[in-house]
Design an enzyme around this catalytic site. Sequence first.
Site, PDB file in Angstrom:
ATOM      1  N   ASP A  30       0.406  -8.584   1.060  1.00  0.00           N
ATOM      2  CA  ASP A  30      -0.914  -7.553   0.190  1.00  0.00           C
ATOM      3  C   ASP A  30      -1.462  -8.379  -0.189  1.00  0.00           C
ATOM      4  O   ASP A  30      -0.796  -9.305  -1.396  1.00  0.00           O
ATOM      5  CB  ASP A  30       0.112  -6.414   0.134  1.00  0.00           C
ATOM      6  CG  ASP A  30      -0.945  -5.084  -0.622  1.00  0.00           C
ATOM      7  OD1 ASP A  30      -0.342  -4.024   0.795  1.00  0.00           O
ATOM      8  OD2 ASP A  30      -2.050  -4.757  -0.680  1.00  0.00           O
ATOM      9  N   LYS A  52     -12.442   0.652  13.131  1.00  0.00           N
ATOM     10  CA  LYS A  52     -11.384   0.992  13.733  1.00  0.00           C
ATOM     11  C   LYS A  52     -10.855   1.045  15.155  1.00  0.00           C
ATOM     12  O   LYS A  52      -9.862   0.527  15.686  1.00  0.00           O
ATOM     13  CB  LYS A  52     -10.848   2.450  12.795  1.00  0.00           C
ATOM     14  CG  LYS A  52     -10.193   2.206  11.708  1.00  0.00           C
ATOM     15  CD  LYS A  52      -9.429   1.187  11.222  1.00  0.00           C
ATOM     16  CE  LYS A  52      -8.881   0.897  10.521  1.00  0.00           C
ATOM     17  NZ  LYS A  52      -6.854  -0.443  10.247  1.00  0.00           N
ATOM     18  N   ALA A  59      -2.683  -0.269  12.760  1.00  0.00           N
ATOM     19  CA  ALA A  59      -3.276   1.427  12.106  1.00  0.00           C
ATOM     20  C   ALA A  59      -4.178   1.861  12.238  1.00  0.00           C
ATOM     21  O   ALA A  59      -4.696   0.863  11.962  1.00  0.00           O
ATOM     22  CB  ALA A  59      -2.354   1.373  10.804  1.00  0.00           C
ATOM     23  N   TYR A 105     -16.788   2.626   9.475  1.00  0.00           N
ATOM     24  CA  TYR A 105     -14.759   2.434   9.370  1.00  0.00           C
ATOM     25  C   TYR A 105     -15.018   2.840  10.589  1.00  0.00           C
ATOM     26  O   TYR A 105     -13.624   2.466  11.043  1.00  0.00           O
ATOM     27  CB  TYR A 105     -14.317   3.722   8.178  1.00  0.00           C
ATOM     28  CG  TYR A 105     -12.916   3.697   8.083  1.00  0.00           C
ATOM     29  CD1 TYR A 105     -12.254   2.840   8.438  1.00  0.00           C
ATOM     30  CD2 TYR A 105     -12.536   5.379   7.793  1.00  0.00           C
ATOM     31  CE1 TYR A 105     -11.083   2.885   7.546  1.00  0.00           C
ATOM     32  CE2 TYR A 105     -11.366   5.820   7.938  1.00  0.00           C
ATOM     33  CZ  TYR A 105     -10.073   3.966   8.020  1.00  0.00           C
ATOM     34  OH  TYR A 105      -8.932   4.714   7.753  1.00  0.00           O
ATOM     35  N   LEU A 151      -0.736  -3.019   8.630  1.00  0.00           N
ATOM     36  CA  LEU A 151      -1.172  -1.773   8.510  1.00  0.00           C
ATOM     37  C   LEU A 151      -2.760  -2.177   7.056  1.00  0.00           C
ATOM     38  O   LEU A 151      -3.272  -1.387   6.500  1.00  0.00           O
ATOM     39  CB  LEU A 151      -0.332  -0.849   7.181  1.00  0.00           C
ATOM     40  CG  LEU A 151       0.793  -0.357   7.983  1.00  0.00           C
ATOM     41  CD1 LEU A 151       1.974   0.613   7.161  1.00  0.00           C
ATOM     42  CD2 LEU A 151       0.842   0.426   9.260  1.00  0.00           C
ATOM     43  N   GLY A 207       0.902  -1.108  -0.084  1.00  0.00           N
ATOM     44  CA  GLY A 207      -0.057  -0.446  -0.355  1.00  0.00           C
ATOM     45  C   GLY A 207       0.696   1.551   0.257  1.00  0.00           C
ATOM     46  O   GLY A 207       1.914   1.030  -0.215  1.00  0.00           O
ATOM     47  N   PHE A 208       0.280   2.576   0.125  1.00  0.00           N
ATOM     48  CA  PHE A 208       1.175   3.846   0.037  1.00  0.00           C
ATOM     49  C   PHE A 208       1.700   3.758   1.193  1.00  0.00           C
ATOM     50  O   PHE A 208       2.698   3.642   0.523  1.00  0.00           O
ATOM     51  CB  PHE A 208      -0.065   5.029  -0.153  1.00  0.00           C
ATOM     52  CG  PHE A 208       0.259   6.028  -0.001  1.00  0.00           C
ATOM     53  CD1 PHE A 208       1.727   6.674  -0.137  1.00  0.00           C
ATOM     54  CD2 PHE A 208      -0.460   6.713   1.328  1.00  0.00           C
ATOM     55  CE1 PHE A 208       1.431   7.917  -0.082  1.00  0.00           C
ATOM     56  CE2 PHE A 208      -0.487   7.606   1.824  1.00  0.00           C
ATOM     57  CZ  PHE A 208       0.909   9.111   1.135  1.00  0.00           C
ATOM     58  N   ILE A 209       1.269   3.829   2.276  1.00  0.00           N
ATOM     59  CA  ILE A 209       1.843   3.916   3.640  1.00  0.00           C
ATOM     60  C   ILE A 209       3.091   2.693   3.245  1.00  0.00           C
ATOM     61  O   ILE A 209       4.444   2.664   4.198  1.00  0.00           O
ATOM     62  CB  ILE A 209       1.221   4.037   4.879  1.00  0.00           C
ATOM     63  CG1 ILE A 209       0.082   5.397   4.939  1.00  0.00           C
ATOM     64  CG2 ILE A 209       2.440   4.199   6.171  1.00  0.00           C
ATOM     65  CD1 ILE A 209      -0.239   5.797   6.056  1.00  0.00           C
ATOM     66  N   GLY A 255      -3.587  -2.040  -2.407  1.00  0.00           N
ATOM     67  CA  GLY A 255      -2.588  -1.150  -3.146  1.00  0.00           C
ATOM     68  C   GLY A 255      -2.096  -2.108  -4.160  1.00  0.00           C
ATOM     69  O   GLY A 255      -2.988  -2.509  -5.191  1.00  0.00           O
TER      70      GLY A 255
END
Length: 321
Positions: free
Chosen positions: A31, A153, A117, A149, A76, A10-12, A36
Amino acid sequence: MRYLITGGAGFIGSHLSEELLRRGHEVYVVDDLSTGSINNIRHLKTHDRFHYTIDSCSNHYLMAELVDGCDKIYHLAAAVGVKLIVESPVRTIETNIRLTEVMLNLANKKKRPIFVASTSEVYGKSEQFPFNEDGELVMGATTKGRWSYACSKAIDEFLAIAYWKEKKLPTVVARLFNTVGPRQTGQYGMVVPNFVRQAITGQPITVFGDGKQQRCFTHVSDVVRALIGLMDHEPAYGNVFNIGNNFEISMVDLAKQVREMCNSKSEIVFIPYEKAYEEGFEDMPRRVPDLAKIKASIGWSPTIALPQILTDVIEFQRRAV
Ligand code: UDP
């Protein structure tokens, strides 16, 4: 050290992988490429300390083996992006809760420290600015998809803290505030990559609502530094931290700044929330982190200001076009 990163393409996750490799560590990524992309890790594939598996972390047997072979875990993998969340609430809830359950359970068996995360979304409609980790979380109605969401979380956070308290599993939770940088895609609704793409291609820049809502944007490399600092600092275990920047900007000012920095002639258009997302969509007018706790714990503060963040995103997207 051997690190396992779920959502590592993914991005992070890809930026975290890069930085851990740079620091001499061994990195194992899992992943399923749902949000991603293999492009995010293509340049790492030939690195001899980088290993990746394209699979879901719900694959219990695979994950058990990987957890066994690693020293620390970054979890993540999650459903992210307001657009995706509103369009696919079942996937959001199931992904976010189920995968975290699996990872905490496996980490606990081998007592591997695990980072979970979370997101600034959990503060919901709170008006206690700046948002402090011990402040109230204010959710909207269950009929409004967005809050699923935040709630999923929040459950992840409860679970991570419960494992720490009840089973002495070292866990760290961080709430990320609008992380931005190269490789982030606008496909799932994120505002900065969307505005930049629109400005570069000469399309209208779409500001949702009246554009007065404010956000604070953090460069992904600042975020990665915080993620590593927290996991290296044992007193951080069992705690929740904000990771963000506290410079606030309205979406209409952001649109103007992006347009100017791209030398673009795109017009700025206003789209009602119900058209952009769904009927009755609720947005937060402000979202700003209190950064005292992370500063006191690991001495972390953000170092990269908005103009540099935008420059990096613009350069990345220009190269990608
Ligand atoms: N937004 C916007 N235009 C877009 C995408 C998003 O005006 O093309 C707005 C969105 O309504 C929100 C802010 O930008 O007020 C940040 O949105 P994003 O999805 O990036 O993150 P959020 O803070 O909502 O999680």
